[in-house]
Design a protein around this motif. Structure first.
Motif, PDB file in Angstrom:
ATOM      1  N   SER A  40      -1.878  29.070   5.258  1.00  0.00           N
ATOM      2  CA  SER A  40      -1.836  30.511   4.954  1.00  0.00           C
ATOM      3  C   SER A  40      -2.621  30.859   3.699  1.00  0.00           C
ATOM      4  O   SER A  40      -2.844  32.034   3.406  1.00  0.00           O
ATOM      5  CB  SER A  40      -0.385  30.957   4.781  1.00  0.00           C
ATOM      6  OG  SER A  40       0.249  30.168   3.780  1.00  0.00           O
ATOM      7  N   CYS A  41      -3.049  29.838   2.934  1.00  0.00           N
ATOM      8  CA  CYS A  41      -3.828  30.003   1.694  1.00  0.00           C
ATOM      9  C   CYS A  41      -3.056  30.724   0.589  1.00  0.00           C
ATOM     10  O   CYS A  41      -3.659  31.206  -0.378  1.00  0.00           O
ATOM     11  CB  CYS A  41      -5.152  30.711   1.943  1.00  0.00           C
ATOM     12  SG  CYS A  41      -6.332  29.711   2.873  1.00  0.00           S
ATOM     13  N   ASP A  42      -1.732  30.806   0.704  1.00  0.00           N
ATOM     14  CA  ASP A  42      -0.952  31.450  -0.355  1.00  0.00           C
ATOM     15  C   ASP A  42      -0.313  30.422  -1.285  1.00  0.00           C
ATOM     16  O   ASP A  42       0.432  30.798  -2.200  1.00  0.00           O
ATOM     17  CB  ASP A  42       0.109  32.381   0.237  1.00  0.00           C
ATOM     18  CG  ASP A  42       1.098  31.661   1.140  1.00  0.00           C
ATOM     19  OD1 ASP A  42       0.862  30.485   1.476  1.00  0.00           O
ATOM     20  OD2 ASP A  42       2.112  32.283   1.521  1.00  0.00           O
ATOM     21  N   LYS A  43      -0.598  29.146  -1.073  1.00  0.00           N
ATOM     22  CA  LYS A  43      -0.130  28.066  -1.948  1.00  0.00           C
ATOM     23  C   LYS A  43      -1.189  26.970  -1.934  1.00  0.00           C
ATOM     24  O   LYS A  43      -2.054  26.928  -1.055  1.00  0.00           O
ATOM     25  CB  LYS A  43       1.201  27.489  -1.469  1.00  0.00           C
ATOM     26  CG  LYS A  43       2.325  28.509  -1.338  1.00  0.00           C
ATOM     27  CD  LYS A  43       3.548  27.878  -0.708  1.00  0.00           C
ATOM     28  CE  LYS A  43       4.606  28.929  -0.420  1.00  0.00           C
ATOM     29  NZ  LYS A  43       4.164  29.887   0.630  1.00  0.00           N
ATOM     30  N   PRO A  85      -4.489  29.887  -5.382  1.00  0.00           N
ATOM     31  CA  PRO A  85      -3.132  30.396  -5.140  1.00  0.00           C
ATOM     32  C   PRO A  85      -2.116  29.652  -6.005  1.00  0.00           C
ATOM     33  O   PRO A  85      -2.455  28.659  -6.671  1.00  0.00           O
ATOM     34  CB  PRO A  85      -2.908  30.082  -3.651  1.00  0.00           C
ATOM     35  CG  PRO A  85      -4.228  29.713  -3.101  1.00  0.00           C
ATOM     36  CD  PRO A  85      -5.053  29.200  -4.225  1.00  0.00           C
ATOM     37  N   TYR A  94       1.683  38.799  -0.498  1.00  0.00           N
ATOM     38  CA  TYR A  94       0.811  37.811   0.134  1.00  0.00           C
ATOM     39  C   TYR A  94      -0.605  37.918  -0.410  1.00  0.00           C
ATOM     40  O   TYR A  94      -1.239  36.903  -0.753  1.00  0.00           O
ATOM     41  CB  TYR A  94       0.805  38.011   1.652  1.00  0.00           C
ATOM     42  CG  TYR A  94      -0.149  37.096   2.375  1.00  0.00           C
ATOM     43  CD1 TYR A  94       0.114  35.734   2.499  1.00  0.00           C
ATOM     44  CD2 TYR A  94      -1.339  37.587   2.924  1.00  0.00           C
ATOM     45  CE1 TYR A  94      -0.774  34.888   3.159  1.00  0.00           C
ATOM     46  CE2 TYR A  94      -2.222  36.749   3.578  1.00  0.00           C
ATOM     47  CZ  TYR A  94      -1.931  35.400   3.697  1.00  0.00           C
ATOM     48  OH  TYR A  94      -2.816  34.557   4.339  1.00  0.00           O
ATOM     49  N   HIS A  95      -1.116  39.147  -0.526  1.00  0.00           N
ATOM     50  CA  HIS A  95      -2.496  39.319  -0.978  1.00  0.00           C
ATOM     51  C   HIS A  95      -2.671  38.888  -2.436  1.00  0.00           C
ATOM     52  O   HIS A  95      -3.716  38.334  -2.795  1.00  0.00           O
ATOM     53  CB  HIS A  95      -2.943  40.764  -0.792  1.00  0.00           C
ATOM     54  CG  HIS A  95      -4.432  40.908  -0.815  1.00  0.00           C
ATOM     55  ND1 HIS A  95      -5.233  40.562   0.253  1.00  0.00           N
ATOM     56  CD2 HIS A  95      -5.284  41.316  -1.795  1.00  0.00           C
ATOM     57  CE1 HIS A  95      -6.501  40.767  -0.059  1.00  0.00           C
ATOM     58  NE2 HIS A  95      -6.549  41.221  -1.290  1.00  0.00           N
ATOM     59  N   ALA A 125      -1.335  36.460  -3.764  1.00  0.00           N
ATOM     60  CA  ALA A 125      -1.404  34.996  -3.781  1.00  0.00           C
ATOM     61  C   ALA A 125      -2.759  34.478  -3.322  1.00  0.00           C
ATOM     62  O   ALA A 125      -3.272  33.493  -3.855  1.00  0.00           O
ATOM     63  CB  ALA A 125      -0.296  34.411  -2.907  1.00  0.00           C
ATOM     64  N   ILE A 126      -3.379  35.148  -2.344  1.00  0.00           N
ATOM     65  CA  ILE A 126      -4.619  34.607  -1.775  1.00  0.00           C
ATOM     66  C   ILE A 126      -5.890  35.124  -2.439  1.00  0.00           C
ATOM     67  O   ILE A 126      -6.926  34.440  -2.433  1.00  0.00           O
ATOM     68  CB  ILE A 126      -4.701  34.884  -0.259  1.00  0.00           C
ATOM     69  CG1 ILE A 126      -4.881  36.380   0.013  1.00  0.00           C
ATOM     70  CG2 ILE A 126      -3.487  34.329   0.465  1.00  0.00           C
ATOM     71  CD1 ILE A 126      -5.326  36.696   1.421  1.00  0.00           C
TER      72      ILE A 126
END
Length: 517
Positions: A121-124, A181, A252-253, A255-256
Motif C-alpha cells: 500500500s506504500c503507507d509504511k 512513509p 492515507y495520502h 503517509a504515501i
C-alpha cells in the motif's frame, strides 16, 4: 563547478542543463526502493528502483562521508554516460566520467546501501542498511575488464580540499525520513535496531496490502507489467476517485505522498483536507491482486501504483464561462509501472471526471461545473504526456464535429494557416486552456501537412507550404512569449534567432506527438 573535459567535448552542456534520471547521482546510487509484492516481505529485485531526485534529503546529491557500493557506482557511471552521450559506447573510454555529485567522494569512504522496502500500500516501509569497506584503490572490481578501463575519478576545475564529515547511519535515516512513509522497522547490517529513528516500530503485522481501494472505482482495466528482470505478466488495475475531506483518505495520502520527493523535483507535502480557497480530490491507481482462500473463495487485495492530486477552485470571472478550475498538482506513477500507458489513463480519467462532474459529482448546493483542467508547473515529461492526451481528445472531437464546423481550406492555401475562429468553443468543449487548444490546432495542421507532402512531388510547393506553417507557429510563439523577446538586448537579429530556436524545439515536440520522430 564544471568538470574538466577533453577538447573534443567542450561543446557538451553542463549537467544542470539536462533532466536527471534514476540512479544518476552518488546519493541516488546509495538508495534502493522496492515494492513488497510477495508473501515473504522480502526485497524483490524485479520491483526495485532508484530515486531520480535526492536534493531534498542531500542538497549536494551525495551522502557525506559515504560512497555507493562498487556495483552501484559502476551502474551509475553507465547511467551517466547513456544520459550524456546517448550510449555507453559513445563515451570516450579514457574519460570514464560520472555525475558531478561524485566530486565530493575520494574513494576512501565506507560504502553504504539503504534499502527502503515499501509495503504494497506504500503507507509504511522497512529500512535495511548495509555498509562495507571498499576494495583498495586500483584493484580490479570487475574482472571482465582490463585495469585500464576501470572507473577513474572525475577531475574538476576547482578542487575542494575540505574534509567531509561522515554522517552517522542514524543521521542518514533521519535525512530520508521526510521522503518515505512511516518506518515500521530498521535493520543495520542484518541486526534489528530500535534506536535509528524515533518512533520506529518493531511490529510488522500490519505491513500488508489494502483490503479495498481508497476511494470509489471509476475505471478498471488490464495492462502488461514488465519487471527489471525482463519478466512480463498481465495485471489488473483500478483507478479511483477519493475526496481529500475524508479523514481516512487524508491519513492515507499523508503517509504515501513523501515518496513523490524522489521523483518530482519540486514535490512537497500538501494537506488535502484543507478547504481554504478550494478543495482537493485524489485519483489513485491501484493494482488489483486476486487470491483464493483455503475454502476456494476468491478475494481481492490492492497495492499502490500511482496517483494524481487535483485542486479545485472557483473562477467566477473566467471567460467565456465561470465555474470550477481543476489544477493537476502532483502526478506520480511508481517506476515499476511506468512506460505502460497508466499516466495517459489517469489523465484521461481526470477529463472524464470533469465532463461528468455536474451530473455525477457536483454538490447540489453549488451547481457549478468544471470549466477547465490545467497543470501546475509541469515537468517536461508531463508536458509531453498532457499534449499527447489533449491531441487525441482534440482529434476525437474534431471527427465528431465534422460537418458542424467549417472545413479547413486546402493546405496549399495561405488561408489554411490563419488562426482558427473556433478556438474558444473548442477549448470550452475540451475544458483546456485557449493556449493549449491553439497548440492542438498547430499539431493537427502539421499532421495534415505531412500527409499532403507524402503525395506531393512538387518540391517548390512543399517548400512554400512548410514556410507558411513555420510562419504560423512563429507568429503564435511571438504572441505568447513577448516578454522574453522584449528582453533581447541584441535587437531584431537576436529575436529572430530566438524565434528560430523556439520553432525548432516546438516543431520537434509536435513531430514526437505525431510519432514522426
Amino acid at each position: 563547478m564544471k568538470m574538466k573535459m577533453s577538447s573534443n567535448n567542450d561543446d557538451i552542456c553542463d549537467d544542470r542543463d539536462r533532466e536527471p534520471v534514476a540512479g544518476l547521482s552518488a546519493a541516488s546510487s546509495c538508495i534502493i526502493l522496492s515494492l513488497c509484492l510477495d508473501n515473504d516481505r522480502k526485497l524483490s529485485p524485479s520491483s526495485q528502483f532508484f530515486p531520480v531526485y535526492t536534493h531534498q534529503c542531500f542538497p549536494a546529491e551525495y551522502i557525506s562521508g559515504w560512497q555507493p557500493m562498487s556495483s552501484a557506482e559502476q551502474s551509475s557511471q553507465q547511467v551517466y554516460q547513456r544520459w550524456r552521450y546517448g550510449s555507453v559506447g559513445e563515451a570516450p573510454v579514457a574519460m570514464q566520467e560520472k555525475h558531478a555529485s561524485y566530486k565530493n567522494i575520494d574513494g576512501q569512504e565506507k560504502q553504504i546501501e539503504v534499502n527502503v522496502l515499501l509495503s504494497p500500500s506504500c503507507d509504511k516501509c522497512k529500512i535495511g542498511v548495509t555498509t562495507s569497506t571498499p576494495p583498495p584503490l586500483g584493484s580490479n572490481v570487475n574482472t571482465d575488464e582490463p585495469a585500464t578501463k576501470k572507473v577513474k575519478k572525475v577531475t574538476f576545475e576547482e578542487a575542494d580540499d575540505k574534509s567531509t564529515k561522515q554522517l552517522s547511519i542514524d543521521d542518514v535515516i533521519k535525512k530520508i525520513q521526510s521522503s518515505i512513509p512511516p518506518i515500521v522497522s530498521v535493520t543495520i547490517n542484518g541486526s534489528s535496531t530500535s534506536t535509528a529513528t524515533d518512533g520506529a516500530k518493531t511490529d510488522t503485522t500490519d505491513f500488508n496490502y489494502l483490503s479495498h481501494p481508497i476511494g470509489a472505482v471509476v475505471k478498471s482495466y488490464k495492462r502488461k507489467i514488465k519487471y527489471n528482470n525482463d519478466t512480463v505478466e498481465e495485471g489488473d488495475f483500478v483507478i479511483t476517485l477519493a475526496k481529500g475531506s475524508d479523514p481516512s483518505v487524508a491519513s492515507y495520502h499523508n503517509a504515501i505522498q513523501p515518496l513523490a520527493r524522489w521523483f518530482i523535483e519540486t514535490a512537497d507535502d500538501v494537506n488535502i483536507s484543507d478547504e481554504d480557497g478550494g478543495f482537493w480530490t485524489v485519483m489513485y491507481l491501484f493494482r488489483k491482486h486476486d487470491d483464493k482462500s483455503p475454502d476456494n473463495m476468491k478475494s481481492s487485495r490492492y497495492s499502490l501504483a500511482g496517483y494524481i492530486t487535483l485542486f479545485h477552485f472557483h473562477a467566477p470571472f473566467r471567460k467565456p464561462n465561470p465555474g470550477i478550475i481543476v489544477r493537476v498538482c502532483q502526478a506520480l506513477i511508481l517506476p515499476t509501472y511506468q512506460r505502460a500507458g497508466h499516466g495517459s489513463d489517469l489523465l484521461l480519467s481526470v477529463h472524464e471526471y470533469a465532463d461528468r462532474y455536474l451530473e455525477d459529482f457536483a454538490s447540489p448546493s453549488t451547481g457549478m461545473d468544471i470549466v477547465e483542467v490545467n497543470v501546475e508547473d509541469p515537468a517536461p515529461g508531463f508536458v509531453a504526456l498532457r499534449d499527447s492526451v489533449d491531441y487525441k481528445r482534440f482529434v476525437s472531437l474534431s471527427e465528431s464535429m465534422r460537418g458542424t464546423i467549417g472545413e479547413f481550406p486546402d493546405v496549399t492555401s495561405k488561408d489554411y494557416f490563419q488562426p482558427s475562429h473556433d478556438v474558444l468553443s473548442i477549448s470550452s468543449l475540451l475544458k483546456i486552456t485557449k493556449c493549449q487548444t491553439e497548440m492542438m490546432h498547430e499539431i493537427y495542421k502539421l499532421a495534415a501537412v505531412e500527409r499532403w507532402k507524402k503525395d506531393s512531388k512538387d518540391n517548390e510547393r512543399i517548400q512554400q507550404v512548410e514556410t507558411n506553417y513555420r510562419l504560423m507557429v512563429k507568429k503564435s510563439l511571438r504572441s505568447h512569449r513577448t516578454e522574453e523577446l522584449g528582453a533581447c538586448e541584441g535587437g531584431k537579429e537576436e529575436q529572430k534567432a530566438l524565434l528560430a530556436k523556439w520553432f525548432d524545439q516546438t516543431h520537434n515536440q509536435y513531430r514526437k506527438i505525431l510519432g514522426l520522430v
